[in-house]
Design a protein around this motif. Structure first.
Motif, short mmCIF file in Angstrom:
data_model
loop_
_atom_site.label_atom_id
_atom_site.label_comp_id
_atom_site.label_asym_id
_atom_site.label_seq_id
_atom_site.Cartn_x
_atom_site.Cartn_y
_atom_site.Cartn_z
N ASP A 130 0.84 -1.20 0.00
CA ASP A 130 0.00 0.00 0.00
C ASP A 130 0.87 1.24 0.00
O ASP A 130 1.94 1.27 0.63
CB ASP A 130 -0.90 0.02 1.23
CG ASP A 130 -2.01 -1.01 1.17
OD1 ASP A 130 -2.27 -1.51 0.06
OD2 ASP A 130 -2.62 -1.31 2.21
N LEU A 153 -3.41 11.00 -0.90
CA LEU A 153 -3.67 9.57 -1.01
C LEU A 153 -4.96 9.41 -1.81
O LEU A 153 -5.99 10.00 -1.48
CB LEU A 153 -3.83 8.94 0.37
CG LEU A 153 -4.15 7.43 0.39
CD1 LEU A 153 -3.01 6.63 -0.23
CD2 LEU A 153 -4.44 6.96 1.81
N ASP A 208 -7.83 6.94 -3.88
CA ASP A 208 -8.47 5.67 -4.24
C ASP A 208 -8.63 5.64 -5.76
O ASP A 208 -9.33 6.48 -6.34
CB ASP A 208 -9.85 5.56 -3.58
CG ASP A 208 -9.77 5.35 -2.08
OD1 ASP A 208 -8.84 4.65 -1.63
OD2 ASP A 208 -10.63 5.87 -1.36
N ALA A 263 -8.63 10.17 -0.92
CA ALA A 263 -8.93 9.48 0.33
C ALA A 263 -8.41 10.28 1.53
O ALA A 263 -9.02 10.25 2.61
CB ALA A 263 -8.30 8.09 0.33
N GLN A 302 -5.00 0.02 -6.98
CA GLN A 302 -6.21 0.35 -6.24
C GLN A 302 -6.06 1.62 -5.42
O GLN A 302 -7.06 2.31 -5.16
CB GLN A 302 -6.60 -0.83 -5.35
CG GLN A 302 -7.07 -2.04 -6.15
CD GLN A 302 -7.39 -3.23 -5.28
OE1 GLN A 302 -6.56 -3.69 -4.49
NE2 GLN A 302 -8.60 -3.75 -5.41
N ARG A 303 -4.86 1.93 -5.01
CA ARG A 303 -4.56 3.20 -4.35
C ARG A 303 -3.24 3.73 -4.88
O ARG A 303 -2.36 2.96 -5.26
CB ARG A 303 -4.49 3.05 -2.82
CG ARG A 303 -5.83 3.11 -2.13
CD ARG A 303 -5.70 3.31 -0.64
NE ARG A 303 -6.94 3.84 -0.07
CZ ARG A 303 -7.08 4.22 1.19
NH1 ARG A 303 -6.05 4.16 2.02
NH2 ARG A 303 -8.24 4.68 1.62
N ASP A 315 -11.87 -0.07 -9.06
CA ASP A 315 -12.69 -0.21 -7.87
C ASP A 315 -13.88 -1.11 -8.17
O ASP A 315 -14.19 -1.38 -9.33
CB ASP A 315 -13.16 1.14 -7.35
CG ASP A 315 -14.14 1.81 -8.32
OD1 ASP A 315 -14.01 1.59 -9.53
OD2 ASP A 315 -15.02 2.55 -7.86
#
Length: 352
Positions: free
Chosen positions: A21, A30, A32, A71, A127-128, A349
């Protein structure tokens, strides 16, 4: 988290696997991840003919046509949780050259720039991801389904800027534009032309599938005949060339109106030789005050111009450009071309 990675310069190395991550550094957002678009550059990297991993790493996270949602953001970043954002692709070189030092990193002189998902920086295909707040661009919420089109729109926003900068060396009042290629770059170049009120013509070789209808819905005219037939008939004031195909490039250069400008945005493959009358091309360029200019990448002002263009565009028309959405777990399918593909998108997502 899952990410789409490849080992640059190694064919058949595409993989969707688990990576660490991201941990935001000071001043970073940050994000998403929502989606990434797939373009020809991505396919070249997957084929093993292009790309550089980050220093000290074997693999590169793909994806430069990004879309995500904030995020977490530093208090002074200008962004808030939930904002829709796109990450800028290129970063200035570390020297820096004179262009990069003045914010014109898309015009880097020494080639030491880096690029997310392409050259020495991981991309946005995870995904991030994190991005410096200075290299994040906010999008209006209504573009949530099409915002990954922003990066290719920046490319044509810069191309149009280059056209006007060249044209305005003297009185310049273009009326007709020919765009060669009805892929995403060509269609978005046509969008900006229509938004300027220009008589817009788009040339592509296909005769069926979605492209003719997309062009018609834009309010432009679709052509599928040979460039040597179409261009002399139109005598365009401006050509935005988005195929990179040698015969199309030189056919366009040879047939503009007097004081015509050709902007090249398509990258030609190497290895093919063409026989051309260089003397005739030179004579026409000189005697008609014509100009040919190459254009690639984009800087921050082009991102802002692209936000305006997409924000003003018909949302349904933009959505029609996205002909396939592939989930990250099946990302390999996005790199196998299908007959009616225009823009293929990888969703990051579960909600899309």
């Amino acid at each position: 988290m899952l990410a789409l990675t490849v080992q640059p310069n190694t064919a058949d190395s595409l993989d969707v696997g688990v990576v660490d991550d991201p941990a935001p550094k000071p001043g970073e957002l940050l994000i998403d991840g929502l989606a990434v678009g797939v373009c020809g550059t991505d396919k070249e990297i997957v084929e093993g003919s292009y790309g550089w991993p980050p220093p000290g790493h074997d693999r590169l996270v793909l994806g430069h046509e990004s879309l995500g949602r904030v995020a977490a953001a530093p208090p002074d970043s200008g962004f808030n949780e939930g904002d829709l954002v796109v990450g800028v692709v290129r970063r200035p070189d570390p020297v820096p050259c004179a262009a990069c030092a003045h914010g014109e990193f898309d015009m880097c002189r020494n080639g030491r720039y880096t690029e997310r998902g392409i050259k020495e920086r991981d991309g946005y295909g995870s995904q991030r991801w994190t991005v410096e707040s200075d290299f994040a661009v906010a999008l209006p919420p209504h573009l949530v389904d099409v915002g990954m089109l922003l990066e290719p729109t920046t490319v044509v926003a810069k191309a149009w800027e280059q056209v006007y900068r060249v044209g305005e060396r003297a009185y310049f009042d273009p009326q007709r534009v020919l765009v060669t290629g009805a892929g995403p770059i060509g269609l978005l170049a046509g969008l900006l032309a229509v938004q300027q009120g220009l008589d817009t013509h788009i040339l592509d070789r296909v005769t069926d599938g979605p492209k003719p209808g997309i062009v018609e819905a834009l309010g432009a005219t679709y052509h599928h005949d040979d460039i040597d037939d179409v261009a002399p008939r139109l005598e365009p004031d401006v050509v935005i060339e988005a195929t990179g195909a040698g015969p199309v490039v030189f056919g366009a250069i040879a047939a503009t109106a007097t004081y015509g400008i050709v902007c090249l945005t398509g990258v030609s493959p190497g290895g093919r030789r063409l026989r051309i009358d260089a003397g005739a091309i030179n004579r026409d360029l000189v005697l008609e005050n014509d100009a040919v200019v190459g254009s690639v990448n984009a800087n921050l002002r082009h991102y802002q111009r692209a936000v305006e263009a997409l924000g003003d565009a018909d949302k349904d028309w933009l959505a029609s450009l996205i002909t396939r959405r592939v989930p990250l777990q099946r990302a390999a399918e996005a790199f196998t071309s299908q007959r009616d593909d225009v823009k293929v998108v990888i969703t990051l997502d579960d909600a899309h």
